[in-house]
Design a protein around this motif. Sequence first.
Motif, PDB file in Angstrom:
ATOM      1  N   HIS A 163      61.237  75.950  -3.933  1.00 49.99           N
ATOM      2  CA  HIS A 163      60.247  75.458  -2.973  1.00 49.99           C
ATOM      3  C   HIS A 163      59.273  74.504  -3.665  1.00 49.99           C
ATOM      4  O   HIS A 163      58.954  73.429  -3.150  1.00 49.99           O
ATOM      5  CB  HIS A 163      59.514  76.665  -2.378  1.00 49.99           C
ATOM      6  N   TRP A 164      58.846  74.883  -4.857  1.00 49.53           N
ATOM      7  CA  TRP A 164      57.985  74.004  -5.660  1.00 49.53           C
ATOM      8  C   TRP A 164      58.704  72.670  -5.939  1.00 49.53           C
ATOM      9  O   TRP A 164      58.145  71.597  -5.745  1.00 49.53           O
ATOM     10  CB  TRP A 164      57.624  74.733  -6.964  1.00 49.53           C
ATOM     11  N   ALA A 165      59.974  72.750  -6.370  1.00 48.73           N
ATOM     12  CA  ALA A 165      60.707  71.530  -6.733  1.00 48.73           C
ATOM     13  C   ALA A 165      60.887  70.611  -5.522  1.00 48.73           C
ATOM     14  O   ALA A 165      60.799  69.389  -5.639  1.00 48.73           O
ATOM     15  CB  ALA A 165      62.066  71.898  -7.334  1.00 48.73           C
ATOM     16  N   LYS A 166      61.132  71.201  -4.370  1.00 46.03           N
ATOM     17  CA  LYS A 166      61.320  70.383  -3.170  1.00 46.03           C
ATOM     18  C   LYS A 166      60.000  69.745  -2.740  1.00 46.03           C
ATOM     19  O   LYS A 166      59.968  68.558  -2.421  1.00 46.03           O
ATOM     20  CB  LYS A 166      61.919  71.216  -2.029  1.00 46.03           C
ATOM     21  N   THR A 167      58.906  70.493  -2.754  1.00 48.01           N
ATOM     22  CA  THR A 167      57.645  69.895  -2.301  1.00 48.01           C
ATOM     23  C   THR A 167      57.117  68.882  -3.320  1.00 48.01           C
ATOM     24  O   THR A 167      56.458  67.920  -2.951  1.00 48.01           O
ATOM     25  CB  THR A 167      56.537  70.941  -2.030  1.00 48.01           C
ATOM     26  N   ARG A 168      57.419  69.082  -4.597  1.00 49.70           N
ATOM     27  CA  ARG A 168      56.933  68.157  -5.623  1.00 49.70           C
ATOM     28  C   ARG A 168      57.901  67.005  -5.886  1.00 49.70           C
ATOM     29  O   ARG A 168      57.657  66.165  -6.765  1.00 49.70           O
ATOM     30  CB  ARG A 168      56.647  68.903  -6.936  1.00 49.70           C
ATOM     31  N   GLY A 169      59.001  66.965  -5.164  1.00 54.39           N
ATOM     32  CA  GLY A 169      59.920  65.825  -5.299  1.00 54.39           C
ATOM     33  C   GLY A 169      60.725  65.819  -6.589  1.00 54.39           C
ATOM     34  O   GLY A 169      61.164  64.768  -7.046  1.00 54.39           O
ATOM     35  N   THR A 173      68.716  64.781  -7.469  1.00 56.59           N
ATOM     36  CA  THR A 173      69.560  64.349  -8.595  1.00 56.59           C
ATOM     37  C   THR A 173      69.736  62.829  -8.626  1.00 56.59           C
ATOM     38  O   THR A 173      69.847  62.245  -9.687  1.00 56.59           O
ATOM     39  CB  THR A 173      70.944  65.029  -8.554  1.00 56.59           C
ATOM     40  N   TYR A 174      69.731  62.196  -7.465  1.00 56.34           N
ATOM     41  CA  TYR A 174      69.919  60.743  -7.475  1.00 56.34           C
ATOM     42  C   TYR A 174      68.693  60.012  -8.027  1.00 56.34           C
ATOM     43  O   TYR A 174      68.753  58.835  -8.349  1.00 56.34           O
ATOM     44  CB  TYR A 174      70.297  60.217  -6.077  1.00 56.34           C
ATOM     45  N   GLN A 175      67.559  60.733  -8.155  1.00 58.34           N
ATOM     46  CA  GLN A 175      66.390  60.119  -8.816  1.00 58.34           C
ATOM     47  C   GLN A 175      66.199  60.650 -10.227  1.00 58.34           C
ATOM     48  O   GLN A 175      65.143  60.495 -10.832  1.00 58.34           O
ATOM     49  CB  GLN A 175      65.116  60.418  -8.012  1.00 58.34           C
ATOM     50  N   GLY A 176      67.212  61.347 -10.720  1.00 57.75           N
ATOM     51  CA  GLY A 176      67.130  61.810 -12.107  1.00 57.75           C
ATOM     52  C   GLY A 176      66.428  63.140 -12.300  1.00 57.75           C
ATOM     53  O   GLY A 176      66.138  63.518 -13.435  1.00 57.75           O
ATOM     54  N   THR A 177      66.140  63.848 -11.216  1.00 59.29           N
ATOM     55  CA  THR A 177      65.605  65.200 -11.422  1.00 59.29           C
ATOM     56  C   THR A 177      66.717  66.221 -11.131  1.00 59.29           C
ATOM     57  O   THR A 177      67.873  65.839 -10.990  1.00 59.29           O
ATOM     58  CB  THR A 177      64.313  65.437 -10.609  1.00 59.29           C
ATOM     59  N   LEU A 178      66.391  67.502 -11.090  1.00 64.47           N
ATOM     60  CA  LEU A 178      67.437  68.522 -11.179  1.00 64.47           C
ATOM     61  C   LEU A 178      67.917  69.052  -9.829  1.00 64.47           C
ATOM     62  O   LEU A 178      67.172  69.086  -8.858  1.00 64.47           O
ATOM     63  CB  LEU A 178      66.930  69.690 -12.033  1.00 64.47           C
ATOM     64  N   SER A 179      69.174  69.512  -9.803  1.00 64.65           N
ATOM     65  CA  SER A 179      69.728  70.106  -8.582  1.00 64.65           C
ATOM     66  C   SER A 179      69.192  71.522  -8.405  1.00 64.65           C
ATOM     67  O   SER A 179      68.719  72.157  -9.354  1.00 64.65           O
ATOM     68  CB  SER A 179      71.250  70.159  -8.690  1.00 64.65           C
ATOM     69  N   SER A 180      69.329  72.028  -7.197  1.00 60.53           N
ATOM     70  CA  SER A 180      68.949  73.424  -6.937  1.00 60.53           C
ATOM     71  C   SER A 180      69.760  74.365  -7.807  1.00 60.53           C
ATOM     72  O   SER A 180      69.252  75.378  -8.301  1.00 60.53           O
ATOM     73  CB  SER A 180      69.213  73.772  -5.473  1.00 60.53           C
TER      74      SER A 180
END
Length: 335
Positions: A163-169, A173-180
């Motif tokens: 939930h934190w990762a989704k709200t903080r963007g 993965t297409y922007q270089g951050t991590l998958s669930s």
Amino acid sequence: RYKKRQVACRGDIDRLNNPFLEIYESLIPAEEEKAKQKQLLTLLEKIVCKEWPDARLCLYGSCGNSFGFSKSDIDVCLTIGDEDINKSEVLLKLADMLQLDNLQNVQALTRARVPIVKLMDPSTGISCDICINNVLAVVNTKLLRDYAEIDLRLRQLAFIVKHWAKTRGVNETYQGTLSSYAYVLMCIHFLQQRRPAILPCLQEMKTTYSVTVDNVECSYFDQVESLIGFGSRNRESIAQLVWAFFSYWAYFHNYANDVISVRTGTILSKRTKDWTKRIGNDRHLICIEDPFEISHDLGRVVDKSSIRVLREEFERAAEIMQDDPNPCVKLFEPY
Ligand code: ATP
Ligand code: MG
């Protein structure tokens, strides 16, 4: 550039449990939603069997691994025995059939990294992606679900982190951050490393489940009912764990040398994995070993600029957990 910081004592930490538990509860899918997912799966099975009588449909991803939020899309894998099928042809044929059965927004994405058909079922309102013969994903889905059975704190922690990762963007993965998937592995590894441990390492135990998929042997101990209570000597609360998780990734993880490994329940070195230099686009700036495809680093999507974003977000979260009187508000503030 990054802060090394001693985590201070926070005497009131357990006061924060209820707000975290409330968020967790609010994200869990209701039973009726699960029923609708089953209903859609049954409908799809009927359609698929007309053309491929031996085919099977399995849920994978968050709706099958018990880390799915309410109202999320479902991921379905179509397994067809024949290895030599042409996936694009099957997907196009499938798309035609789904359209004839009045499913909506049907789209075959045959050139994607994982080719899929997308659809929306008007009677349940659920959107769904169907891929073909992605058996490894079905198996790693089972591994995550089995871990979740052992200690409820895994599911709670992973829901909060996702939930934190989704709200903080930082779940793109297409922007270089991590998958669930990567975040859930980080949570499992973290709970394997607590002292006393909250989770065991299932792949280091006696094998009770074993399949070979694409030449990868996937085996582990899956009789997890016998492991319920494994972590009960550790009394840490969810608020403490959220705090320690973010502090670990903000201040203590050794980004230069370490690889986290759920497979072994330990930290491995980049050197032993030969992940020390950049090869092609794989930079290994944050290293998360896939439990089955062990040459696969789930951090490989991360680049020079997104590693900064990630580490700054981990620090921000750790600082909020340390100082803020009401961390749940700020932690989940949209970026
Ligand atoms: P969300 O709730 O965000 O949809 P999700 O659990 O469906 O989360 P995804 O990251 O979308 O997670 O991945 C779906 C599934 O695909 C995972 O559960 C996993 O089985 C598989 N998967 C995703 N990424 C990888 C990967 N890099 N390597 C292997 N399997 C993967
Ligand atoms: Mg998904």
